[in-house]
Design an enzyme around this catalytic site. Structure first.
Site: not given
Ligand code: IPE
Ligand code: IPE
Ligand code: MG
Length: 240
Positions: A74, A26
């Site tokens: 996502n 991330d």
């Protein structure tokens, strides 16, 4: 995969490494924004780092690694960013196909990759096919992966087959890549301290490690630091 020899810390015990390391990569977007770059440059840099870290995990002798590459959530991002992520993954798999075979590294995927763009589906199918007999290392890419989705699929498959599950071990066989050991160590970069739907079932007893460093800046040295931390932990699994 590029050849880069990295010094191994004396504090790291190579006989007590995790069997399966999983990484929530991330911070690509923030890495780019901080440098005045478009977010997709962060994904490009993130993919370059993925290669370096895979190489190092392999060199250390860890036999299995999962990387969270694209979550079922996502899809909520702008299409341009989604396309950018898929393009870097496709190029990586296309360019590095032969080096996986040379390293005897098998590539597998967790997630419903049939829903990805056709060119990426083709690249994934090719690399899975090409590396299917490799044994030394397993690279598991979690793409279009969500822990809840994975559990739901398992439940539905049991129902469809009229299967009564007598144990949690029976259920675990219905998850993606059930032959892999559960991740004993999970790293998340970028400072967020959450799971974001990653390996919810498999992580029941994983050791967790969070670092503020954005994924493209997470180095081999930081990986070693994380592993040294892992080795200091006492895993009890509910016992004394
Ligand atoms: C992680 O980086 C990569 C993916 C989710 C594909 P992000 O894109 O989430 O980066 P941040 O969290 O916005 O900085
Ligand atoms: C998790 O990161 C997914 C991947 C790294 C592929 P996100 O950036 O999507 O997670 P949230 O939205 O911050 O929880
Ligand atoms: Mg993020």
């Amino acid at each position: 995969m590029e050849a880069r020899k990295i010094k191994i810390s004396k504090q790291l015990d190579l006989n007590r490494l995790p069997k399966h390391i999983a990484i929530i990569m991330d911070g690509n977007g923030r890495w780019a924004t901080k440098r005045g770059l478009p977010r997709n440059m962060g994904h490009k840099a993130g993919c370059e780092n993925l290669k370096r870290i895979i190489e190092h995990i392999y060199d250390l002798g860890i036999s299995c690694a999962t990387f969270y590459t694209f979550s079922t959530e996502n899809w909520k991002r702008p299409q341009e960013e989604i396309d950018g992520i898929f393009n870097v993954v496709r190029d990586y798999l296309d360019e590095d196909g032969d080096s996986f075979v040379q390293k005897d590294a098998r590539v597998v995927v967790s997630g419903d990759y049939s829903k990805l763009p056709q060119d990426l589906v083709d690249s994934i199918s090719r690399i899975i096919q090409k590396t299917k007999n490799c044994k030394t290392f397993t690279l598991n890419l979690a793409i279009n992966y969500g822990g809840r989705d994975e559990i739901l699929r398992g439940v539905n498959s049991a129902i469809e087959n009229g299967q009564k599950l007598d144990s949690t071990a029976d259920f675990a066989k219905l998850l993606y890549n059930a032959d892999l050991p559960e991740p004993d160590f999970v790293i998340r970069t970028s400072g967020e301290m959450r799971l974001s739907n990653f390996m919810l079932w498999q992580m029941a007893y994983s050791e967790l490690y969070f670092t503020k460093i954005y994924w493209p800046s997470f180095t081999e040295k930081q990986l070693q630091k994380a592993l040294i931390d892992f080795q200091k932990r006492k895993r009890r699994f509910g016992a004394l």
